[in-house]
Design a protein around this motif. Structure first.
Motif, PDB file in Angstrom:
ATOM      1  N   SER A   1       0.830  -1.207   0.000  1.00 60.39           N
ATOM      2  CA  SER A   1       0.000   0.000   0.000  1.00 60.39           C
ATOM      3  C   SER A   1       0.862   1.253   0.000  1.00 60.39           C
ATOM      4  O   SER A   1       0.566   2.218  -0.713  1.00 60.39           O
ATOM      5  CB  SER A   1      -0.926  -0.001   1.225  1.00 60.39           C
ATOM      6  N   VAL A   2       1.921   1.264   0.786  1.00 62.43           N
ATOM      7  CA  VAL A   2       2.810   2.421   0.839  1.00 62.43           C
ATOM      8  C   VAL A   2       3.453   2.677  -0.520  1.00 62.43           C
ATOM      9  O   VAL A   2       3.620   3.831  -0.950  1.00 62.43           O
ATOM     10  CB  VAL A   2       3.895   2.217   1.913  1.00 62.43           C
ATOM     11  N   MET A   3       3.786   1.600  -1.225  1.00 70.31           N
ATOM     12  CA  MET A   3       4.400   1.742  -2.539  1.00 70.31           C
ATOM     13  C   MET A   3       3.403   2.133  -3.615  1.00 70.31           C
ATOM     14  O   MET A   3       3.758   2.253  -4.786  1.00 70.31           O
ATOM     15  CB  MET A   3       5.096   0.435  -2.942  1.00 70.31           C
ATOM     16  N   GLY A   4       2.144   2.325  -3.236  1.00 67.82           N
ATOM     17  CA  GLY A   4       1.171   2.792  -4.208  1.00 67.82           C
ATOM     18  C   GLY A   4       0.377   1.705  -4.878  1.00 67.82           C
ATOM     19  O   GLY A   4      -0.394   1.968  -5.793  1.00 67.82           O
ATOM     20  N   GLY A   5       0.540   0.456  -4.442  1.00 66.92           N
ATOM     21  CA  GLY A   5      -0.253  -0.629  -5.027  1.00 66.92           C
ATOM     22  C   GLY A   5       0.188  -0.931  -6.441  1.00 66.92           C
ATOM     23  O   GLY A   5       1.332  -1.268  -6.709  1.00 66.92           O
ATOM     24  N   GLY A   6      -0.731  -0.764  -7.383  1.00 69.48           N
ATOM     25  CA  GLY A   6      -0.414  -1.059  -8.776  1.00 69.48           C
ATOM     26  C   GLY A   6      -0.685  -2.513  -9.119  1.00 69.48           C
ATOM     27  O   GLY A   6      -1.372  -3.235  -8.405  1.00 69.48           O
ATOM     28  N   SER A   7      -0.143  -2.927 -10.232  1.00 71.97           N
ATOM     29  CA  SER A   7      -0.399  -4.281 -10.725  1.00 71.97           C
ATOM     30  C   SER A   7       0.825  -5.176 -10.604  1.00 71.97           C
ATOM     31  O   SER A   7       0.962  -6.139 -11.330  1.00 71.97           O
ATOM     32  CB  SER A   7      -0.852  -4.209 -12.199  1.00 71.97           C
ATOM     33  N   GLY A   8       1.765  -4.835  -9.728  1.00 69.47           N
ATOM     34  CA  GLY A   8       2.957  -5.642  -9.557  1.00 69.47           C
ATOM     35  C   GLY A   8       2.641  -7.002  -8.964  1.00 69.47           C
ATOM     36  O   GLY A   8       1.578  -7.228  -8.378  1.00 69.47           O
ATOM     37  N   MET A   9       3.599  -7.901  -9.095  1.00 68.68           N
ATOM     38  CA  MET A   9       3.413  -9.260  -8.606  1.00 68.68           C
ATOM     39  C   MET A   9       3.225  -9.286  -7.096  1.00 68.68           C
ATOM     40  O   MET A   9       2.377 -10.022  -6.572  1.00 68.68           O
ATOM     41  CB  MET A   9       4.614 -10.116  -9.007  1.00 68.68           C
ATOM     42  N   LEU A  10       4.001  -8.467  -6.360  1.00 68.59           N
ATOM     43  CA  LEU A  10       3.884  -8.438  -4.901  1.00 68.59           C
ATOM     44  C   LEU A  10       2.526  -7.905  -4.467  1.00 68.59           C
ATOM     45  O   LEU A  10       1.931  -8.387  -3.500  1.00 68.59           O
ATOM     46  CB  LEU A  10       5.001  -7.578  -4.306  1.00 68.59           C
ATOM     47  N   SER A  11       2.021  -6.898  -5.196  1.00 67.00           N
ATOM     48  CA  SER A  11       0.718  -6.348  -4.873  1.00 67.00           C
ATOM     49  C   SER A  11      -0.386  -7.365  -5.119  1.00 67.00           C
ATOM     50  O   SER A  11      -1.332  -7.486  -4.329  1.00 67.00           O
ATOM     51  CB  SER A  11       0.469  -5.086  -5.707  1.00 67.00           C
ATOM     52  N   LYS A  12      -0.294  -8.115  -6.207  1.00 68.99           N
ATOM     53  CA  LYS A  12      -1.276  -9.161  -6.493  1.00 68.99           C
ATOM     54  C   LYS A  12      -1.222 -10.255  -5.431  1.00 68.99           C
ATOM     55  O   LYS A  12      -2.264 -10.769  -4.995  1.00 68.99           O
ATOM     56  CB  LYS A  12      -0.991  -9.780  -7.871  1.00 68.99           C
ATOM     57  N   LEU A  13      -0.010 -10.602  -4.999  1.00 67.55           N
ATOM     58  CA  LEU A  13       0.142 -11.620  -3.968  1.00 67.55           C
ATOM     59  C   LEU A  13      -0.513 -11.176  -2.669  1.00 67.55           C
ATOM     60  O   LEU A  13      -1.172 -11.973  -1.989  1.00 67.55           O
ATOM     61  CB  LEU A  13       1.633 -11.904  -3.743  1.00 67.55           C
ATOM     62  N   ALA A  14      -0.348  -9.895  -2.316  1.00 65.80           N
ATOM     63  CA  ALA A  14      -0.949  -9.382  -1.080  1.00 65.80           C
ATOM     64  C   ALA A  14      -2.469  -9.420  -1.129  1.00 65.80           C
ATOM     65  O   ALA A  14      -3.121  -9.633  -0.105  1.00 65.80           O
ATOM     66  CB  ALA A  14      -0.462  -7.958  -0.825  1.00 65.80           C
ATOM     67  N   VAL A  15      -3.036  -9.218  -2.307  1.00 71.34           N
ATOM     68  CA  VAL A  15      -4.497  -9.219  -2.455  1.00 71.34           C
ATOM     69  C   VAL A  15      -5.061 -10.627  -2.399  1.00 71.34           C
ATOM     70  O   VAL A  15      -6.118 -10.864  -1.803  1.00 71.34           O
ATOM     71  CB  VAL A  15      -4.907  -8.528  -3.766  1.00 71.34           C
ATOM     72  N   TYR A  16      -4.355 -11.598  -2.992  1.00 74.82           N
ATOM     73  CA  TYR A  16      -4.886 -12.960  -3.101  1.00 74.82           C
ATOM     74  C   TYR A  16      -4.486 -13.863  -1.942  1.00 74.82           C
ATOM     75  O   TYR A  16      -5.182 -14.833  -1.644  1.00 74.82           O
ATOM     76  CB  TYR A  16      -4.423 -13.597  -4.409  1.00 74.82           C
ATOM     77  N   LEU A  17      -3.374 -13.575  -1.271  1.00 71.15           N
ATOM     78  CA  LEU A  17      -2.915 -14.429  -0.178  1.00 71.15           C
ATOM     79  C   LEU A  17      -3.833 -14.239   1.030  1.00 71.15           C
ATOM     80  O   LEU A  17      -4.026 -13.114   1.496  1.00 71.15           O
ATOM     81  CB  LEU A  17      -1.475 -14.074   0.194  1.00 71.15           C
ATOM     82  N   PRO A  18      -4.430 -15.318   1.558  1.00 68.74           N
ATOM     83  CA  PRO A  18      -5.417 -15.161   2.645  1.00 68.74           C
ATOM     84  C   PRO A  18      -4.862 -14.486   3.893  1.00 68.74           C
ATOM     85  O   PRO A  18      -5.603 -13.764   4.570  1.00 68.74           O
ATOM     86  CB  PRO A  18      -5.844 -16.604   2.933  1.00 68.74           C
ATOM     87  N   ILE A  19      -3.574 -14.689   4.220  1.00 69.45           N
ATOM     88  CA  ILE A  19      -3.052 -14.102   5.453  1.00 69.45           C
ATOM     89  C   ILE A  19      -2.847 -12.591   5.328  1.00 69.45           C
ATOM     90  O   ILE A  19      -2.757 -11.886   6.344  1.00 69.45           O
ATOM     91  CB  ILE A  19      -1.718 -14.767   5.871  1.00 69.45           C
ATOM     92  N   SER A  20      -2.792 -12.057   4.118  1.00 71.07           N
ATOM     93  CA  SER A  20      -2.536 -10.628   3.926  1.00 71.07           C
ATOM     94  C   SER A  20      -3.700  -9.873   3.296  1.00 71.07           C
ATOM     95  O   SER A  20      -3.756  -8.644   3.403  1.00 71.07           O
ATOM     96  CB  SER A  20      -1.291 -10.429   3.046  1.00 71.07           C
TER      97      SER A  20
END
Length: 451
Positions: free
Chosen positions: A369-388
């Protein structure tokens, strides 16, 4: 009589009879199970809402919200009272200039343009020591000494102020001196003053944002990330605390008579979840009240209007959904930790694996979120990973950086994870809730038969 029953049932399919009897038994069984869950739910909810910690935390947060919204209102009253009075300029004060080059003293208008209202006085080098002592003793924020020493390539500036709170900033006054020096060099090379001014005229610009996110929504999104983390962690910890305290005080032995261990687990998680949801919704409603009636209209942060257009009914619904799902995921994990200990002193060490997991999930959601989100792989992982996802999605909901398709996939994966974790947690909880003594290990849990 038996003969009468045989006469009535003659010709009636046996399979149908078995189906009716089995169905009635299941309905009674389901009713009994629901009654057990409601019994545990009612007991846990009443105990939780009676605790002073619940009311104290709610009142403290409300007071903080009210104070934060009231401060701008109070400041606006003082600002209105000072309107029409003859106030001093922002940079009123004195800057003593020691110029060994002789260039800056001639073009002092550039310095005055950078600090309108500031009085620039030229002094000699031998007067600096006495003035430094005067500046230090006065502790004034509006007094400074600008010393310019002559070097081979370019002059060197030294700005002396009383402390770091001084209104005379080194970068601002250095920019003004750069213009003076550039003007001097260009004039020496044959350019007229008008040409020099044209060269040094700064370019105007406008900044246009294509997306919906603004500064206030960015800040509110990050704040929601923290709120979601503390809410999920706090009430998940409350489940573990409730189970471990009842187990150590032998209250669990009374509950276990009236309900199965799996029903106790469900009832407790539901009760603490409803308690947390009530507190969260109440705080959100109070925050909306403060925003509407206490915060002054047109209030700005860093020159930006405090307008949170991202708070739509759809956003609020999904925020509540993610709180419920995030809480459910970590609550069933924490319940196992509470049931695995026989002493309250061992609870924190038993919860360490779950605490590490929730902290990893929080930081993954926070940093994306601090990095501005976007469509990066890490951002997608944070959205789909249940713990995050419970910590990453609220920010994207407020800023409008997530699609309905991504929301659907994220919710599905989170629900799937809850179902899987609940299945394993229920078995482990049932095996360990009535065990006293040393904490059970994983190998020992497998050997115990569950109900």
């Amino acid at each position: 009589p038996a003969s009468r029953r045989r006469t009535l049932l003659r010709g009636f399919p046996r399979r149908r009879i078995c189906t009716i009897l089995t169905g009635n038994f299941r309905q009674k069984g389901r009713g009994k199970q629901m009654k057990q869950i409601l019994t545990v739910f009612s007991y846990t909810f009443k105990e939780g809402i009676r605790k002073k910690a619940f009311w104290i935390s709610t009142i403290v947060i409300m007071v903080l919200l009210g104070v934060m919204c009231a401060i701008p209102r109070v400041m606006s009253f003082f600002d209105n009272g000072e309107e029409g009075t003859d106030t001093k300029t922002e940079y009123s004060g004195t800057c003593y200039l020691v110029d060994e080059t002789g260039v800056f003293e001639k073009e002092i208008e550039y310095l005055k343009a950078a600090y309108p209202g500031m009085n620039f006085k030229s002094i000699e080098q031998d007067e600096v020591k006495g003035l430094e002592k005067a500046v230090d003793e006065s502790k004034s924020r509006n007094v400074a000494i600008l010393s310019i020493q002559e070097k081979d390539a370019a002059p060197v500036l030294e700005i002396t102020v009383s402390n770091f709170l001084s209104k005379i900033q080194a970068d601002t006054i250095t920019d003004a001196c750069n213009k003076v020096w550039q003007s001097h060099l260009l004039t020496e090379n044959g350019l007229e003053k008008g040409e020099v001014d044209a060269i040094q005229t700064p370019l105007t610009y406008t900044q246009r944002f294509i997306g919906n996110m603004n500064l206030t929504e960015y800040v509110v999104g990050l704040l929601l990330t923290f709120v979601m983390f503390f809410a999920v962690y706090y009430y998940g910890y409350g489940v573990a605390m409730s189970i471990s305290s009842e187990k150590t005080s032998r209250v669990m032995e009374t509950l276990i008579i009236s309900a199965k261990p799996s029903k106790i687990l469900i009832g407790k998680c539901l009760a603490m979840g409803v308690l947390g949801l009530l507190q969260l919704v109440g705080l959100m409603a109070f925050a909306a009240f403060c925003y509407k009636f206490i915060l002054p209209e047109g209030f700005q942060i860093a020159g930006v209007d405090l307008a949170v257009s991202g708070f739509t009914p759809k956003t609020l619904v999904f925020l509540i959904i993610y709180f419920i799902l995030g809480y459910a995921l970590y609550a069933v994990m924490n319940s196992v930790c509470g049931a695995a200990v026989s002493k309250m002193e061992d609870l924190n060490s038993a919860m360490m694996p779950v605490s590490i997991l929730v902290i990893i999930g929080f930081y993954l959601g926070y940093f994306t979120s601090v990095m501005g989100g976007g469509s990066g792989m890490l951002s997608k992982l944070a959205v789909y990973l249940p713990i995050s996802s419970p910590f990453a999605v609220p920010f994207k909901l407020i800023t409008g950086e997530i699609t309905m398709q991504e929301l659907g996939i994220s919710v599905f994966l989170l629900v799937l994870a809850i179902v899987i974790v609940t299945m394993f947690s229920t078995r482990i909880y049932s095996a360990s809730v009535m065990h006293y003594g040393n904490r059970l290990k994983w190998k020992e849990l497998k050997k115990i038969k569950t109900n």
